[in-house]
Design an enzyme around this catalytic site. Structure first.
Site, PDB file in Angstrom:
ATOM      1  N   ILE A 132       9.232  28.560  -7.105  1.00  0.00           N
ATOM      2  CA  ILE A 132       8.361  28.518  -5.233  1.00  0.00           C
ATOM      3  C   ILE A 132       7.079  29.656  -5.923  1.00  0.00           C
ATOM      4  O   ILE A 132       6.738  30.520  -6.439  1.00  0.00           O
ATOM      5  CB  ILE A 132       9.659  29.181  -4.988  1.00  0.00           C
ATOM      6  CG1 ILE A 132      10.811  28.352  -4.583  1.00  0.00           C
ATOM      7  CG2 ILE A 132       8.942  29.756  -3.022  1.00  0.00           C
ATOM      8  CD1 ILE A 132      11.973  29.570  -3.802  1.00  0.00           C
TER       9      ILE A 132
ATOM     10  N   HIS B  37      11.295  15.579  -2.136  1.00  0.00           N
ATOM     11  CA  HIS B  37      12.638  16.646  -2.440  1.00  0.00           C
ATOM     12  C   HIS B  37      14.149  15.589  -2.014  1.00  0.00           C
ATOM     13  O   HIS B  37      13.785  15.154  -1.062  1.00  0.00           O
ATOM     14  CB  HIS B  37      12.232  17.309  -0.647  1.00  0.00           C
ATOM     15  CG  HIS B  37      12.882  18.390  -0.156  1.00  0.00           C
ATOM     16  ND1 HIS B  37      13.378  19.594  -1.470  1.00  0.00           N
ATOM     17  CD2 HIS B  37      14.487  18.364   0.462  1.00  0.00           C
ATOM     18  CE1 HIS B  37      14.866  19.909  -0.933  1.00  0.00           C
ATOM     19  NE2 HIS B  37      16.084  18.928  -0.088  1.00  0.00           N
TER      20      HIS B  37
ATOM     21  N   GLU C 122      13.465   7.636  -5.374  1.00  0.00           N
ATOM     22  CA  GLU C 122      12.226   8.254  -5.180  1.00  0.00           C
ATOM     23  C   GLU C 122      10.980   7.505  -6.091  1.00  0.00           C
ATOM     24  O   GLU C 122      10.130   8.304  -6.105  1.00  0.00           O
ATOM     25  CB  GLU C 122      12.670   9.761  -5.817  1.00  0.00           C
ATOM     26  CG  GLU C 122      13.151  10.834  -5.292  1.00  0.00           C
ATOM     27  CD  GLU C 122      14.049  12.142  -5.872  1.00  0.00           C
ATOM     28  OE1 GLU C 122      13.420  12.992  -6.710  1.00  0.00           O
ATOM     29  OE2 GLU C 122      15.178  12.419  -5.626  1.00  0.00           O
TER      30      GLU C 122
HETATM   31  C1  GAR Z   1      13.898  15.274  -8.273  1.00  0.00           C
HETATM   32  O1  GAR Z   1      15.208  14.938  -7.824  1.00  0.00           O
HETATM   33  C2  GAR Z   1      13.168  16.064  -7.240  1.00  0.00           C
HETATM   34  O2  GAR Z   1      13.339  15.261  -6.123  1.00  0.00           O
HETATM   35  C3  GAR Z   1      13.722  17.511  -7.216  1.00  0.00           C
HETATM   36  O3  GAR Z   1      14.456  17.481  -8.854  1.00  0.00           O
HETATM   37  C4  GAR Z   1      14.222  16.343  -9.756  1.00  0.00           C
HETATM   38  C5  GAR Z   1      13.549  16.738 -10.812  1.00  0.00           C
HETATM   39  O4  GAR Z   1      13.421  14.961 -11.308  1.00  0.00           O
HETATM   40  N1  GAR Z   1      12.996  18.051  -6.976  1.00  0.00           N
HETATM   41  C6  GAR Z   1      13.651  19.017  -6.429  1.00  0.00           C
HETATM   42  O5  GAR Z   1      14.599  19.620  -6.123  1.00  0.00           O
HETATM   43  C7  GAR Z   1      12.426  20.411  -5.199  1.00  0.00           C
HETATM   44  N2  GAR Z   1      12.698  20.630  -4.073  1.00  0.00           N
HETATM   45  P1  GAR Z   1      12.597  14.177 -12.782  1.00  0.00           P
HETATM   46  O6  GAR Z   1      12.344  15.438 -12.768  1.00  0.00           O
HETATM   47  O7  GAR Z   1      13.125  13.198 -13.058  1.00  0.00           O
HETATM   48  O8  GAR Z   1      11.688  13.627 -11.832  1.00  0.00           O
END
Ligand code: GAR
Length: 218
Positions: free
Chosen positions: A94, A111, A176
Site C-alpha cells: 500500500i 484488481h 485479467e
Molecule cells: C492478480 O489476480 C491481481 O489481480 C491481484 O494479484 C494477482 C497477481 O497475479 N492483485 C490484487 O489483488 C491487488 N489488490 P500475478 O502476479 O500472476 O499477475
C-alpha cells in the site's frame, strides 16, 4: 510514433506482467515494457522479465523506515528508465499518498473483483461469501484511497455452483490476462482520459461496451 514507456510493479508470480510483455512484443503494440520493479527479491516474475531481456530492479520495502521513502525510491527506479505509465500487476504494497499523487493519471492497477465491490484482500472469497453470481476484474487509475480510483474497464465472469476461491481466482485471472493488455493498448493509443463526466473515465473511439469484456469460456 514513439511507444509509451511502461514500468510494471510486481510482488510475486507476475502472470499479468507476462501477459503484458507478450502483448508488447507485437510490432503494432503502442507501448513497450521499459522495466520491472519488485518489492521482493524472490518474486518469480523477476526471472520471467530477465528471460525476456527486460531490466529489473528490486526495492525492498523492508529496508525503509516509512512508506514514503520506499515510494520515492520505487519512483526513482522507474524514472531511470523514462517510465511514462506505471502498471501495478500483483504489487501487494500500500502506497503513501505521495506515490499516487506524484503519478496521478499515470498509475493503474488491476484488481480481481468488480469494483466498487470487494476492496482489499481475499476478494474472491469475499465474492463467494456474498453469494454474488457475477464477479471479475477491474482496471482502474490509482488514487490514495485503496481500490477506489476511476474505473477504466472491467471483465466479468460467472460465479459457478461449487466454486472455491481457487477456481474463481483462476477464472478471473484468465480474464485479467485479456483485459490488462487491452487497456494498456488504449492508453498507449492516447484514447483514455478523464471525461468531464463526474471524474468517470472515457475511452475514445472504441465501440460502445468495449470496456466491458465477458468471459469467453463455455
Ligand atoms: C492478480 O489476480 C491481481 O489481480 C491481484 O494479484 C494477482 C497477481 O497475479 N492483485 C490484487 O489483488 C491487488 N489488490 P500475478 O502476479 O500472476 O499477475
Amino acid at each position: 510514433m514513439a511507444k509509451l514507456k511502461v514500468g510494471i510493479l510486481i510482488s510475486g508470480r507476475g502472470s499479468n506482467m507476462a501477459a503484458l510483455i507478450k502483448a508488447a512484443q507485437a510490432a503494432d503494440y503502442p507501448a513497450e515494457i521499459a522495466c520491472i520493479v519488485s518489492n521482493k527479491a524472490d518474486a518469480a516474475g523477476l526471472e520471467i522479465a530477465a528471460d525476456a531481456g527486460i531490466p529489473t530492479a528490486t526495492v525492498s520495502h523492508r529496508s525503509y523506515p516509512d512508506r514514503e521513502s520506499f515510494d520515492r525510491d520505487v519512483s526513482a527506479a522507474l524514472g531511470k528508465h523514462g517510465v511514462e505509465l506505471v502498471v501495478m500487476a500483483g504489487f501487494m504494497r500500500i502506497f503513501s499518498p505521495w506515490f499516487p499523487q506524484h503519478w496521478a493519471g499515470r498509475l493503474i492497477n488491476i484488481h480481481p473483483s468488480l469494483l466498487p465491490s470487494f476492496r482489499g484482500v481475499h476478494v474472491q472469497q469475499q465474492a463467494l461469501d456474498a453469494g454474488v453470481r457475477i464477479s471479475g476484474c477491474t482496471v482502474h487509475f490509482v488514487i490514495p484511497d485503496l481500490d477506489a480510483g476511476p474505473i477504466i474497464a472491467q471483465a466479468a465472469v460467472p460465479v459457478l455452483a461449487g466454486d472455491t476461491a481457487d477456481t474463481l481466482t483462476a477464472r478471473i485471472l484468465r480474464q485479467e490476462h485479456r483485459l490488462y493488455p487491452q487497456v494498456v493498448r488504449w492508453i498507449g493509443e492516447g484514447r483514455v482520459g478523464a471525461s468531464g463526466n463526474g471524474g468517470k473515465v472515457a475511452v475514445e473511439g472504441v465501440p460502445p461496451g468495449a470496456t466491458l469484456l465477458f468471459s469467453d469460456e463455455p
